[in-house]
Design a protein around this motif. Sequence first.
Motif, PDB file in Angstrom:
ATOM      1  N   LYS A 237      -8.740 -17.809 -17.816  1.00 56.36           N
ATOM      2  CA  LYS A 237      -8.063 -17.870 -19.110  1.00 56.36           C
ATOM      3  C   LYS A 237      -6.873 -16.925 -19.162  1.00 56.36           C
ATOM      4  N   GLN A 238      -6.990 -15.754 -18.487  1.00 56.78           N
ATOM      5  CA  GLN A 238      -5.907 -14.774 -18.486  1.00 56.78           C
ATOM      6  C   GLN A 238      -4.790 -15.136 -17.522  1.00 56.78           C
ATOM      7  N   VAL A 239      -5.159 -15.631 -16.339  1.00 56.68           N
ATOM      8  CA  VAL A 239      -4.194 -15.775 -15.248  1.00 56.68           C
ATOM      9  C   VAL A 239      -3.479 -17.126 -15.261  1.00 56.68           C
ATOM     10  N   GLU A 240      -4.210 -18.197 -15.429  1.00 57.05           N
ATOM     11  CA  GLU A 240      -3.619 -19.529 -15.251  1.00 57.05           C
ATOM     12  C   GLU A 240      -2.475 -19.837 -16.220  1.00 57.05           C
ATOM     13  N   PRO A 241      -2.578 -19.498 -17.503  1.00 56.78           N
ATOM     14  CA  PRO A 241      -1.446 -19.804 -18.385  1.00 56.78           C
ATOM     15  C   PRO A 241      -0.165 -19.080 -17.999  1.00 56.78           C
ATOM     16  N   GLN A 242      -0.297 -17.878 -17.439  1.00 62.81           N
ATOM     17  CA  GLN A 242       0.904 -17.130 -17.060  1.00 62.81           C
ATOM     18  C   GLN A 242       1.567 -17.724 -15.819  1.00 62.81           C
ATOM     19  N   LEU A 243       0.753 -18.183 -14.879  1.00 63.82           N
ATOM     20  CA  LEU A 243       1.319 -18.761 -13.661  1.00 63.82           C
ATOM     21  C   LEU A 243       1.767 -20.200 -13.881  1.00 63.82           C
ATOM     22  N   ASN A 244       1.085 -20.911 -14.781  1.00 67.55           N
ATOM     23  CA  ASN A 244       1.469 -22.273 -15.166  1.00 67.55           C
ATOM     24  C   ASN A 244       1.655 -23.177 -13.942  1.00 67.55           C
ATOM     25  N   ILE A 245       0.650 -23.177 -13.072  1.00 68.27           N
ATOM     26  CA  ILE A 245       0.696 -23.998 -11.859  1.00 68.27           C
ATOM     27  C   ILE A 245      -0.193 -25.219 -12.064  1.00 68.27           C
ATOM     28  N   ALA A 246       0.432 -26.407 -12.083  1.00 63.94           N
ATOM     29  CA  ALA A 246      -0.306 -27.648 -12.270  1.00 63.94           C
ATOM     30  C   ALA A 246      -0.576 -28.297 -10.919  1.00 63.94           C
ATOM     31  N   ILE A 280      -2.698 -27.049   7.740  1.00 61.05           N
ATOM     32  CA  ILE A 280      -3.249 -25.777   8.233  1.00 61.05           C
ATOM     33  C   ILE A 280      -2.686 -24.630   7.398  1.00 61.05           C
ATOM     34  N   VAL A 281      -3.578 -23.842   6.821  1.00 61.70           N
ATOM     35  CA  VAL A 281      -3.188 -22.662   6.044  1.00 61.70           C
ATOM     36  C   VAL A 281      -3.442 -21.439   6.925  1.00 61.70           C
ATOM     37  N   ASP A 282      -2.377 -20.859   7.444  1.00 64.70           N
ATOM     38  CA  ASP A 282      -2.500 -19.717   8.345  1.00 64.70           C
ATOM     39  C   ASP A 282      -2.977 -18.481   7.589  1.00 64.70           C
ATOM     40  N   ASP A 283      -3.606 -17.591   8.327  1.00 61.76           N
ATOM     41  CA  ASP A 283      -4.117 -16.334   7.778  1.00 61.76           C
ATOM     42  C   ASP A 283      -2.972 -15.325   7.733  1.00 61.76           C
ATOM     43  N   LYS A 284      -2.338 -15.208   6.571  1.00 66.27           N
ATOM     44  CA  LYS A 284      -1.250 -14.248   6.390  1.00 66.27           C
ATOM     45  C   LYS A 284      -1.172 -13.874   4.919  1.00 66.27           C
ATOM     46  N   PRO A 285      -0.556 -12.731   4.606  1.00 63.70           N
ATOM     47  CA  PRO A 285      -0.477 -12.313   3.201  1.00 63.70           C
ATOM     48  C   PRO A 285       0.308 -13.313   2.362  1.00 63.70           C
ATOM     49  N   ARG A 286      -0.205 -13.567   1.159  1.00 65.87           N
ATOM     50  CA  ARG A 286       0.462 -14.444   0.209  1.00 65.87           C
ATOM     51  C   ARG A 286       0.342 -13.851  -1.187  1.00 65.87           C
ATOM     52  N   SER A 287       1.292 -14.190  -2.032  1.00 65.80           N
ATOM     53  CA  SER A 287       1.208 -13.739  -3.412  1.00 65.80           C
ATOM     54  C   SER A 287       0.057 -14.447  -4.110  1.00 65.80           C
ATOM     55  N   VAL A 288      -0.355 -13.897  -5.235  1.00 59.48           N
ATOM     56  CA  VAL A 288      -1.414 -14.537  -6.012  1.00 59.48           C
ATOM     57  C   VAL A 288      -0.984 -15.933  -6.436  1.00 59.48           C
ATOM     58  N   VAL A 292      -3.002 -19.393  -5.623  1.00 59.00           N
ATOM     59  CA  VAL A 292      -3.443 -20.296  -6.682  1.00 59.00           C
ATOM     60  C   VAL A 292      -2.907 -21.697  -6.449  1.00 59.00           C
ATOM     61  N   ALA A 293      -1.643 -21.798  -6.070  1.00 56.54           N
ATOM     62  CA  ALA A 293      -1.028 -23.113  -5.851  1.00 56.54           C
ATOM     63  C   ALA A 293      -1.694 -23.864  -4.702  1.00 56.54           C
ATOM     64  N   ILE A 294      -2.007 -23.149  -3.618  1.00 57.11           N
ATOM     65  CA  ILE A 294      -2.658 -23.791  -2.465  1.00 57.11           C
ATOM     66  C   ILE A 294      -3.996 -24.388  -2.870  1.00 57.11           C
ATOM     67  N   TYR A 295      -4.795 -23.624  -3.590  1.00 57.83           N
ATOM     68  CA  TYR A 295      -6.137 -24.091  -3.945  1.00 57.83           C
ATOM     69  C   TYR A 295      -6.111 -25.076  -5.115  1.00 57.83           C
ATOM     70  N   LYS A 296      -5.174 -24.915  -6.018  1.00 56.26           N
ATOM     71  CA  LYS A 296      -5.047 -25.859  -7.129  1.00 56.26           C
ATOM     72  C   LYS A 296      -4.704 -27.254  -6.610  1.00 56.26           C
ATOM     73  N   ASN A 297      -3.925 -27.309  -5.528  1.00 57.49           N
ATOM     74  CA  ASN A 297      -3.455 -28.590  -4.983  1.00 57.49           C
ATOM     75  C   ASN A 297      -4.304 -29.095  -3.820  1.00 57.49           C
ATOM     76  N   ALA A 298      -5.489 -28.535  -3.647  1.00 57.25           N
ATOM     77  CA  ALA A 298      -6.383 -28.973  -2.570  1.00 57.25           C
ATOM     78  C   ALA A 298      -7.424 -29.935  -3.134  1.00 57.25           C
ATOM     79  N   SER A 299      -7.692 -30.995  -2.370  1.00 60.87           N
ATOM     80  CA  SER A 299      -8.794 -31.896  -2.719  1.00 60.87           C
ATOM     81  C   SER A 299      -9.983 -31.686  -1.786  1.00 60.87           C
ATOM     82  N   PHE A 300      -9.725 -31.104  -0.586  1.00 57.71           N
ATOM     83  CA  PHE A 300     -10.773 -30.837   0.396  1.00 57.71           C
ATOM     84  C   PHE A 300     -10.382 -29.574   1.144  1.00 57.71           C
TER      85      PHE A 300
END
Length: 383
Positions: A237-246, A280-288, A292-300
Amino acid sequence: MVNRIVRHLLNSVSSLPKTVARLLLNVYNLEFLSREKTIVHLKPYQLAGSPVKQIFLPGVQNQAELTTLVFPPCKAITCQSYVWDFRTGTKKTVQLPYGGIVFNGKILCPDFESYHLVKNFLTARTRTVIDRKTVIVPWSHYLDGIAFGGYYDFVILVAAKMCRIKEALRTQVYTEAVVTYPLFKTAYEQEYLSLIGIEPDHVFDSRLYDVRADRCILANSGHWFYPDPADIFALKKQVEPQLNIARTQQNRIYVSRASRRKVVNEGALLALLEKYDFTIVDDKPRSVAEQVAIYKNASFILGPHGASFTNIIWCEPGTHLFELFPPNLVVDHFSYLARIMEMSYSAYSHPIKMGHTKYHIEEDIFVSTADLEKSLDILFEIV
């Protein structure tokens, strides 16, 4: 002198944490309250609470050997969640280096018991004492990098707890208070604190600063594997509205690991996953926001058990998590998170062990691509 005696004891005997803790408490005339006693002690100051919840987790077949279960069916039972708000009167609270609060000679324990207590008294560092009106203390543990100190711990046990606290407090109290705990010192920590409304100059590392306050806001950690769903949804509830990633895509992703618990035959695995159009999502630093965008747009989602899967809290309902385990480390906290996020879940654990490691949590993983191919063909309905 006391520190020298304790160091000598620790170097002389290997099984002394509880003994040394008792010695230190006697020397400093302190009483350690267990989690249960802390809850009872703070009952008059309870500001908010969430009841125990029971969530049924169905049995999960082992995709490496379908006649066996990775997880038997069980009830995941959460702990009751609390927020406490107490004023200290004429005496201010004192905070230990690793976050614990001392008040009226008692060390309060809102988190995970006392194994780290000795560390508080062995630090040679002189801390800067500062006085503040109101302090929020969301975490009280030594960050050892093994049991505590990773992305999952911060997101679930600190950030989500801070959102519980925020919902319990008046806005003015929350924004004016300072937050103090042993900082994780990561970029994601700074980003999350900003997203949940904490200004950088209101954050103090308890290893460097002894923040003393007239008013103290505490909250407890619940079950490490089964966090209160209310905390997770408060964080969303706190994070998603601020990032607004659909969600704009439905990607199949493989989340790689570069250090411990990596797939030893990952080259063969990646070759197989090409058949199913995995990204393939490589293991490297990413912003929050990127995570969020990677996982929001994943189906599997498929990959070795790891902290990155904390991000399934950003997934849409119906997303499928397929988790790979070494044989000696099979834990169900992401199965639990998948359940409360209304996701599908599969697990794979091959019996081949990839050598001895000091900790099971570090063991690498072997994947039979033939077995995995059969499982994915069924899941993706490929004839």
